[in-house]
Every structure is written in C-alpha cells, then in structure tokens.
Design a protein around this motif. Structure first.
Motif, short mmCIF file in Angstrom:
data_model
loop_
_atom_site.label_atom_id
_atom_site.label_comp_id
_atom_site.label_asym_id
_atom_site.label_seq_id
_atom_site.Cartn_x
_atom_site.Cartn_y
_atom_site.Cartn_z
N SER A 174 0.83 -1.21 0.00
CA SER A 174 0.00 0.00 0.00
C SER A 174 0.86 1.25 0.00
O SER A 174 0.59 2.21 -0.74
CB SER A 174 -0.90 0.03 1.24
OG SER A 174 -2.12 -0.61 0.99
N THR A 175 1.90 1.26 0.82
CA THR A 175 2.78 2.43 0.90
C THR A 175 3.38 2.75 -0.46
O THR A 175 3.34 3.89 -0.92
CB THR A 175 3.90 2.17 1.93
OG1 THR A 175 3.33 1.96 3.22
CG2 THR A 175 4.86 3.35 1.99
N ALA A 176 3.96 1.73 -1.09
CA ALA A 176 4.58 1.94 -2.40
C ALA A 176 3.54 2.37 -3.44
O ALA A 176 3.79 3.26 -4.27
CB ALA A 176 5.28 0.66 -2.86
N SER A 177 2.36 1.77 -3.38
CA SER A 177 1.30 2.09 -4.33
C SER A 177 0.85 3.54 -4.17
O SER A 177 0.66 4.26 -5.17
CB SER A 177 0.10 1.15 -4.12
OG SER A 177 -0.99 1.55 -4.92
N LYS A 178 0.69 3.98 -2.94
CA LYS A 178 0.27 5.36 -2.69
C LYS A 178 1.28 6.36 -3.24
O LYS A 178 0.91 7.39 -3.82
CB LYS A 178 0.06 5.59 -1.19
CG LYS A 178 -1.24 5.04 -0.65
CD LYS A 178 -1.37 5.34 0.82
CE LYS A 178 -2.76 4.96 1.30
NZ LYS A 178 -3.81 5.79 0.69
N LEU A 179 2.56 6.08 -3.03
CA LEU A 179 3.59 6.98 -3.54
C LEU A 179 3.56 7.02 -5.07
O LEU A 179 3.62 8.10 -5.68
CB LEU A 179 4.97 6.54 -3.04
CG LEU A 179 6.16 7.37 -3.51
CD1 LEU A 179 5.97 8.85 -3.21
CD2 LEU A 179 7.45 6.85 -2.89
N ARG A 180 3.45 5.86 -5.69
CA ARG A 180 3.39 5.82 -7.16
C ARG A 180 2.16 6.58 -7.69
O ARG A 180 2.26 7.32 -8.67
CB ARG A 180 3.34 4.37 -7.64
CG ARG A 180 4.68 3.64 -7.60
CD ARG A 180 4.56 2.32 -8.34
NE ARG A 180 5.83 1.62 -8.40
CZ ARG A 180 6.19 0.65 -7.55
NH1 ARG A 180 5.36 0.30 -6.57
NH2 ARG A 180 7.35 0.06 -7.67
N ILE A 181 1.02 6.38 -7.05
CA ILE A 181 -0.19 7.06 -7.50
C ILE A 181 -0.01 8.58 -7.45
O ILE A 181 -0.40 9.30 -8.38
CB ILE A 181 -1.41 6.62 -6.65
CG1 ILE A 181 -1.79 5.17 -6.99
CG2 ILE A 181 -2.60 7.55 -6.85
CD1 ILE A 181 -2.79 4.55 -6.02
N MET A 182 0.60 9.07 -6.37
CA MET A 182 0.81 10.51 -6.25
C MET A 182 1.78 11.02 -7.32
O MET A 182 1.58 12.10 -7.89
CB MET A 182 1.33 10.84 -4.86
CG MET A 182 0.28 10.71 -3.77
SD MET A 182 -1.14 11.83 -3.99
CE MET A 182 -0.38 13.40 -3.62
N LEU A 183 2.81 10.26 -7.60
CA LEU A 183 3.75 10.68 -8.65
C LEU A 183 3.09 10.63 -10.02
O LEU A 183 3.29 11.54 -10.85
CB LEU A 183 5.00 9.79 -8.61
CG LEU A 183 5.86 9.94 -7.34
CD1 LEU A 183 6.98 8.90 -7.34
CD2 LEU A 183 6.45 11.34 -7.22
N ASP A 184 2.28 9.61 -10.28
CA ASP A 184 1.54 9.53 -11.55
C ASP A 184 0.58 10.70 -11.71
O ASP A 184 0.48 11.32 -12.78
CB ASP A 184 0.77 8.21 -11.64
CG ASP A 184 1.66 7.02 -11.94
OD1 ASP A 184 2.71 7.21 -12.57
OD2 ASP A 184 1.29 5.89 -11.55
N ILE A 214 5.56 18.71 -8.00
CA ILE A 214 6.12 19.05 -9.31
C ILE A 214 7.64 19.20 -9.27
O ILE A 214 8.35 18.68 -10.15
CB ILE A 214 5.43 20.31 -9.89
CG1 ILE A 214 4.02 19.95 -10.36
CG2 ILE A 214 6.23 20.88 -11.06
CD1 ILE A 214 3.21 21.13 -10.86
N PRO A 215 8.21 19.88 -8.25
CA PRO A 215 9.68 19.95 -8.20
C PRO A 215 10.36 18.59 -8.08
O PRO A 215 11.49 18.42 -8.54
CB PRO A 215 9.95 20.81 -6.96
CG PRO A 215 8.71 21.61 -6.76
CD PRO A 215 7.60 20.70 -7.20
N VAL A 216 9.68 17.63 -7.49
CA VAL A 216 10.23 16.26 -7.40
C VAL A 216 10.27 15.65 -8.80
O VAL A 216 11.30 15.12 -9.23
CB VAL A 216 9.39 15.40 -6.44
CG1 VAL A 216 9.89 13.95 -6.45
CG2 VAL A 216 9.43 15.96 -5.03
N ILE A 217 9.17 15.73 -9.51
CA ILE A 217 9.09 15.19 -10.86
C ILE A 217 10.08 15.90 -11.79
O ILE A 217 10.67 15.29 -12.69
CB ILE A 217 7.65 15.32 -11.40
CG1 ILE A 217 6.71 14.37 -10.65
CG2 ILE A 217 7.58 15.06 -12.89
CD1 ILE A 217 7.03 12.90 -10.80
N ASN A 218 10.30 17.18 -11.56
CA ASN A 218 11.22 17.96 -12.40
C ASN A 218 12.69 17.70 -12.07
O ASN A 218 13.58 18.22 -12.75
CB ASN A 218 10.94 19.45 -12.24
CG ASN A 218 9.68 19.88 -12.95
OD1 ASN A 218 9.13 19.15 -13.77
ND2 ASN A 218 9.20 21.07 -12.64
N GLY A 219 12.95 16.92 -11.03
CA GLY A 219 14.33 16.65 -10.64
C GLY A 219 14.97 17.77 -9.85
O GLY A 219 16.18 17.79 -9.63
#
Length: 389
Positions: A174-184, A214-219
């Motif tokens: 669940s933890t990993a899934s939640k993080l992925r969903i937020m990044l997606d 967004i700053p995370v996704i942007n690197g």
C-alpha cells in the motif's frame, strides 16, 4: 569597516584533506576569505584575533536528518509538530512553518558543535512534506534558513503501516502504491498545466499536494526516503528509478547487508540513529559498524541522530562510536560535515573549511568525537556563538 576575524595558528581538520595542517584563517562578513600558513600585515591590525594555537579547528558539524525545532525539549502534544496524523499524504507541508527557534534543544545543539541541520516531518506519512536546512542560532527562523526546501520526505516500512493501518495503509504494498499514485497524478497534472499554457480556463483545478510534488518530478527536489529494512531500501530505489527522480536514503539500518549494491547505486546514505535499543522489528540490525562498512564499500555516508531520538548535541559522539566500531576517523569526520552537507544540498556553503564558504567552525583542545573533549568555541557566520560573551 568590514567585520573581520583572524583565527591564528589552529590545527585545521578541513574535511577535504585527510591530514591536518596548521594555518591562519581570515573571515570577512561571515565568509572564509583566506587560508594561509601565516597571515600578517595590515590584517592583524584590522581583524579581531582568536588565538587557536594548540587547538583543533573543524568545520561546524552538519546533521542531515533530524526534527530539531519540530520536536525537541518540550514534552507533550504542544511540543510536537513533526507528524501530521490526519492524512497519510501531506507533501504540501513545509517544515519552516513549524520550526521553533526558541526551543532549548537548538541551543544545546549549538553548544555541541552542530551549526547546521536539516529538519523536517517525521516518518508516519507516506509523503510528509519538505525538509528545511537552517543554522542553529537566531530567534527568527526566516533569518536562520540557508535552504528552505532541501528534500521531499517519504517513508517506507513499519511507520506508515502502523500509523495508518486503521485508515488506508495496512501493508508495504500500500505504501509503495500510494507513492506511485501521487507521482503519476503529478505527471498528469503537470502535463495538463503545460498544455493549458496561459489559458486560465483550461488549467486543471489547483491541487496543493500535486503542486508540491512538481519539483520532485522535475528533478529539482529529491525524495528523502525513510527506509531501514533492505527490502524497503530497494523499493525506494526502484521507485526513484521508475520516475527518474532524485533520492537520498535515510536511516539505512540494513545497509551493511547490501553495501556493495548501495555503492553501485550511488545514492547518498545517512545512517542512524544507531544509539539505543532496537525498538522495532526493522531495527534488529542496528549497529555502529554500519557507517564504516558502507564507507569502505565506497558509499557517501552521513551519520545522523534523528534528534530527538538521540539528542542533537551528541552528533559528534555518534561519529566517535562509529570510529570505535571500525570506521576511519576521516570518514567519520566527513560523515558529520561535508557528506552531510552534500546529502542535503548545501555543500556550497557549509561542511568544510574552504575559501568562499560560510565561516562555521568548531574549535577544541582535543577531538570532539571523543566524549571527554570540551569545546572551546563554536562559531557561526564568523561570530563566536559559544561560549556567549
């Protein structure tokens, strides 16, 4: 006239060169201006002189992961601001809004030689918010900050499972899934914003959580991953690679079991808190041997207190205990200075004694990593902050 300080003839452990050397250090307006075997002439007349003959001069110590000022000396609910327990996903939170410079623990940290810390949300949340790097002197946090946002906190393992098991997060999956969903969701949100351009009517509805990511996704902002157990460390790495985002690994209790892998991956690692009992299942391999094993494997290693788990003023002592258990003394010094500064993205200002950097120093008759060494001076931005004048 510029404010000048001349530190004379101290034995300098600069966290750059393994061997110490005797030299003078000239400080102007809070910055290191010159380092030379001997500085003479007009400077002598203009500068305040601090005679460091027979003393050792170190960079100010840097803590790469703590909650100092968010949960410190005060006891109880009103003294704790480092975990938001109403929602497992709170990337929009910023540590600077909770930090309390008047907390007694910050003064104690300063007296222990810790001049810069990265403090932020705890590990109850899958996404907790951003960490802030600040100096340990001042009365207003805005004036103490050297980098408002250093990383986005995320957590794996027991803590988010335990804290949210009755709400919406019962397992590691669940933890990993939640993080992925937020990044997606953030990637989709960003695409919609870009496609809309300047047309306000086409912009997606404002979402503070996704804006924060967004700053995370942007690197531009790395994930700061709470991960003790080896499988959780690998999950953090897996997700970082999937989304091409930055990553720093904090705690890394099982690091000695996978040191070769971690060296190949190349992510910065902060180890600790290593003092005390293994109070959770995932801490069963907790040991002061871990930092040395990781350093010898070729990892960039920091040592952390996770204060208040270990009081912040004992950061140097933790490095000394790592030396006692096999870590090289130079590696241990780097683990609480330059490596820690790199870990939190502030090595351009702190973490070593080099021209152009902030004039933050710890000066002592002996080795601060040894428990009976008393600090003579702690200097931040070229001003003696301890002992108080």
């Amino acid at each position: 006239m510029k404010k000048m300080l001349l530190i004379k003839q101290g034995t300098i452990y600069d966290a750059v060169h393994e061997e110490p050397y005797v030299a003078d250090i000239l400080v102007e307006e809070g910055k290191i201006q010159q380092i030379a075997p001997v500085l003479e002439g007009k400077i002598i007349n203009e500068a305040e002189i601090l005679d460091a003959s027979g003393l050792n001069v170190y960079p100010g110590f840097v803590e790469a992961h703590c909650h100092l000022g968010l949960d410190g000396y005060a006891i109880g609910f009103e003294g704790a601001d480092y975990n938001e327990m109403t929602d497992s996903l709170t990337p929009q939170l910023s540590a600077i809004d909770g930090l309390n410079p008047q907390d007694e623990s910050i003064r104690l940290a300063l007296e222990g030689g810790v001049t810069c810390v990265a403090a932020g949300p705890g590990s109850s949340n899958v996404l907790g918010g951003t960490f802030t790097a600040y100096k340990t002197t001042g009365k207003r946090i805005d004036d103490m900050v050297i980098k408002k946002k250093v990383a986005m906190k995320c957590a794996f393992g027991e803590n988010p499972k335990r804290c949210y098991k009755d709400k919406d997060n019962y397992s590691r999956m669940s933890t990993a899934s939640k993080l992925r969903i937020m990044l997606d969701k953030t990637i989709e949100y960003k695409k919609k914003k870009e496609a809309a351009g300047d047309d306000v009517l086409k912009q997606p509805a404002y979402d503070p959580k996704l804006e924060a990511l967004i700053p995370v996704i942007n690197g531009e902002l790395p994930l700061k991953a709470h991960a003790h157990q080896a499988n959780d460390i690998y999950t953090a790495i897996r997700i970082a690679k999937e989304y091409h985002v930055g990553l720093a690994i904090d705690h890394c209790t099982d690091g000695a079991l996978i040191a070769d892998d971690l060296a190949k991956e190349g992510f910065p690692i902060a180890v600790g808190p290593s003092l005390g009992h293994a109070t959770k299942f995932e801490l069963k391999n907790k040991s002061f041997t871990t930092p040395g094993i990781l350093a010898k494997a070729g990892c960039q290693v920091s040592i952390i207190t996770d204060s208040p788990v270990i009081p912040q003023q004992y950061l140097a002592l933790c490095a000394g205990l790592a030396v006692k258990d096999g870590m090289g003394e130079f590696d241990a010094l780097k683990a609480i200075t330059i490596n820690a500064a790199k870990h939190i993205g502030v090595s351009d200002r702190v973490g070593s004694i080099e021209v152009g950097k902030d004039a933050d120093f710890v000066i002592a008759q002996g080795n601060p990593m040894v428990s009976d060494t008393k600090l003579d001076y702690v200097i931040i931005d070229g001003i003696v902050r301890y002992p108080e004048k």
